[in-house]
Design a protein around this motif. Structure first.
Motif, PDB file in Angstrom:
ATOM      1  N   VAL A  90      27.930  42.460  34.273  1.00 44.66           N
ATOM      2  CA  VAL A  90      28.764  43.470  34.976  1.00 44.66           C
ATOM      3  C   VAL A  90      28.070  44.883  34.975  1.00 44.66           C
ATOM      4  CG1 VAL A  90      30.906  44.847  34.910  1.00 44.66           C
ATOM      5  CG2 VAL A  90      31.216  42.175  34.934  1.00 44.66           C
ATOM      6  N   VAL A  91      28.052  45.398  36.147  1.00 42.36           N
ATOM      7  CA  VAL A  91      27.536  46.748  36.255  1.00 42.36           C
ATOM      8  C   VAL A  91      28.834  47.777  36.778  1.00 42.36           C
ATOM      9  CG1 VAL A  91      25.048  46.317  36.677  1.00 42.36           C
ATOM     10  CG2 VAL A  91      26.638  46.420  38.528  1.00 42.36           C
ATOM     11  N   GLU A  92      28.831  48.953  36.013  1.00 43.82           N
ATOM     12  CA  GLU A  92      30.025  49.707  36.374  1.00 43.82           C
ATOM     13  C   GLU A  92      29.379  51.275  35.948  1.00 43.82           C
ATOM     14  OE1 GLU A  92      32.876  50.402  33.623  1.00 43.82           O
ATOM     15  OE2 GLU A  92      31.854  49.129  32.014  1.00 43.82           O
ATOM     16  N   SER A  93      30.340  52.098  36.414  1.00 46.96           N
ATOM     17  CA  SER A  93      30.080  53.545  36.036  1.00 46.96           C
ATOM     18  C   SER A  93      31.061  54.099  35.306  1.00 46.96           C
ATOM     19  CB  SER A  93      30.414  54.187  37.492  1.00 46.96           C
ATOM     20  OG  SER A  93      29.364  53.856  38.494  1.00 46.96           O
ATOM     21  N   GLU A  94      32.111  53.469  34.795  1.00 51.19           N
ATOM     22  CA  GLU A  94      33.225  54.397  33.909  1.00 51.19           C
ATOM     23  C   GLU A  94      33.437  53.751  32.666  1.00 51.19           C
ATOM     24  OE1 GLU A  94      36.835  53.642  36.500  1.00 51.19           O
ATOM     25  OE2 GLU A  94      35.905  54.451  38.205  1.00 51.19           O
ATOM     26  N   GLY A  95      32.966  52.746  32.218  1.00 51.90           N
ATOM     27  CA  GLY A  95      32.975  52.321  30.841  1.00 51.90           C
ATOM     28  C   GLY A  95      34.111  51.473  30.549  1.00 51.90           C
ATOM     29  N   ASN A  96      35.098  51.347  31.674  1.00 51.00           N
ATOM     30  CA  ASN A  96      36.527  50.572  31.553  1.00 51.00           C
ATOM     31  C   ASN A  96      35.934  49.305  31.505  1.00 51.00           C
ATOM     32  OD1 ASN A  96      35.624  50.874  34.452  1.00 51.00           O
ATOM     33  ND2 ASN A  96      37.312  49.311  34.569  1.00 51.00           N
TER      34      ASN A  96
END
Ligand code: SF4
Length: 492
Positions: free
Chosen positions: A226-232
């Motif tokens: 999973v790639v994401e920007s917020e760390g959630n």
């Protein structure tokens, strides 16, 4: 409960409402132009972008051709690493599996990583009907959920909202869902982000079950990514005791080496970053570290039908970067809701009618939701020829009638709508196949051109009201050719 896309009107009607909303148009224009410019800059930094794009296309095509083999390999790898694999033929089956798995934990709430697949199947609504509350933890998804709204962009689901609207939603709704917004909350980005952080933190620390999708699944090791920007996402993937991932079967790549290509093209195409701030990978379970139970639900829901279509199958290469949305002149004006699906924009216009069939008004209208300018194809990091698929699907709608799924089969139903268009196409085919008839018809049209009406009668009136009918020349091309080329045979 978030709003759903059930019963949406056809694209032209839904889009008509959107283009008359100046706030929406301004929000969309500002956001898409900003992301579009940043993406162009990030892509220009990479000297071998064309090669990366071609590699991504070929890896996906190779994998889709051998999907049966790689899916079995993935199942074996996940099982060997301590996970459990479930197969879901459609949305109902996937929802039933996830609901049962959550119930077996004895919990009545889950935290969620942003996931298109779970939105596609309406998982939150299915869980709510079973008495289980799903909390979205991605900031934009949180805004959509609190606002009882629908997502309008793949990457930025709340792109249609501005800061003032988000502040109002937080003030009014956060308290209903958990920790209320701080007193005197303003619309500054830092304050809004802090309000969301405080609201979500108590959910992360309490949750026993996490639900995610995945951007990729690596067959050789059974690893999900999973790639994401917020760390959630990292919180949801590591803190709960049980993790359930619902992933479309096309998200598979054979090896880590293949993954390397997409980890370069996806961030630059989506958020215009050189790499994602958070790239989380997990392989089954590990004693004493992270979730101790892991379930992978592999979702078909129309994907094998799509794979059976030689032209349409390229839509399954999509890595959901949303670059095609940000450059699309139709999306920029119509907004995402008009597409009646969690997949808006150009990719939605070719994916939804294939996953769901074209039986509904909205799905039959989606292949027409495009100017065919080709900007979407130019930016697509896996070279999906979206205009080609759009034209192909238009042909399907007009010629074959709705393509619907009945159980596990794809069935062509007799067409109901588009009768005039279909009749016109058949007449054209008949005439083009008979040169003598065509020549006589052209001469007749030239000879009577001064009395041709400028608008069409009957149902054609609305069509011709917004278009200039081309003037018929005084002499047909074939006659002109014969005359000016000394009687040579016509240039057929
Ligand atoms: S179709 Fe291409 S550009 Fe559009 S979201 Fe998918 S990968 Fe990105």
């Amino acid at each position: 409960m978030s709003g759903t896309f059930m019963g949406m009107p056809a694209f032209p009607k839904a889009a008509h409402e959107a283009v008359n909303n100046p706030t929406l148009r301004a929000n969309l224009r500002h956001a898409t132009h900003t992301i579009r410019a940043k993406r162009a800059k990030a892509v220009a930094e990479v000297s071998d972008w064309a090669e990366l794009r071609e590699a991504g296309k070929q890896i996906k095509d190779h994998t889709l051709r051998r999907l049966d083999r790689y899916l079995v390999q993935l199942e074996e790898s996940v099982t060997a690493a301590g996970g459990t694999v479930h197969w879901a033929a459609d949305a109902d089956e996937a929802n039933r599996i996830v609901t049962r798995l959550v119930r077996e934990t004895g919990e009545s709430e889950v935290v969620k990583v942003k996931s298109m697949a779970t939105q596609e199947i309406g998982l939150n609504e299915a869980l709510e009907a079973a008495g289980i509350r799903a909390y979205e933890t991605d900031l934009a998804e949180l805004i959509v959920q609190l606002g009882d709204d629908r997502p309008s962009h793949i990457l930025v689901p709340a792109i249609h909202r501005n800061r003032g609207e988000i502040r109002d939603i937080f003030r009014q709704e956060m308290g209903e869902w958990g920790r209320a917004a701080p007193e005197g909350l303003t619309d500054t980005p830092a304050e809004l982000a802090e309000a969301a952080r405080l609201h979500l933190r108590e959910k992360f620390l309490r949750a026993k079950v996490g639900v995610s999708g995945a951007n990729f699944m690596v067959a050789e090791t059974g690893t999900l990514v999973v790639v994401e920007s917020e760390g959630n996402g990292r919180m949801c993937l590591t803190l709960p005791e049980t993790l359930i991932s619902v992933v479309g079967i096309e998200k598979i790549v054979p090896t880590w080496r293949d993954l390397e290509v997409f980890l370069q093209t996806l961030p630059r195409s989506s958020t215009a970053e050189r790499m994602n701030p958070y790239t989380s990978t997990w392989t089954g379970t590990t004693d004493g570290d992270g979730p101790q139970t892991f379930h992978l639900v592999l979702l078909d829901n129309g994907r094998t039908d799509t794979l059976a279509d030689e032209v349409g199958r390229q839509a399954l290469r999509c890595i959901r970067c949303s670059a095609c949305l940000n450059v699309c002149p139709v999306y920029e004006r119509a907004g995402g809701h008009a597409y009646g699906s969690v997949y808006p924009g150009p990719i939605g216009a070719i994916l939804s009618p294939q996953l769901r069939g074209t039986a509904s008004e909205i799905d039959a209208s989606l292949p027409y939701a495009s100017s065919l300018c080709g900007a979407c194809y130019e930016v697509c990091p896996v070279a999906i020829d979206i205009p080609e698929v759009l034209v192909h699907l238009r042909e399907r709608v007009v010629e074959g009638g709705p393509v619907v799924r009945e159980g596990n089969k794809v069935v062509l139903k007799p067409a109901k709508g588009h009768a005039a268009e279909r009749a016109a196409m058949r007449a054209a085919r008949w005439a083009f196949g008979r040169p003598g008839v065509l020549r006589t018809g052209q001469r007749l049209a030239s000879g009577t051109r001064r009395v041709h009406p400028r608008t069409l009668p009957g149902p054609g009136r609305a069509w011709s009201a917004g278009r200039d009918l081309p003037a018929v020349p005084a002499e047909p091309f074939r006659d002109w050719w014969q005359r000016t080329n000394g009687g040579e045979k016509d240039a057929r």
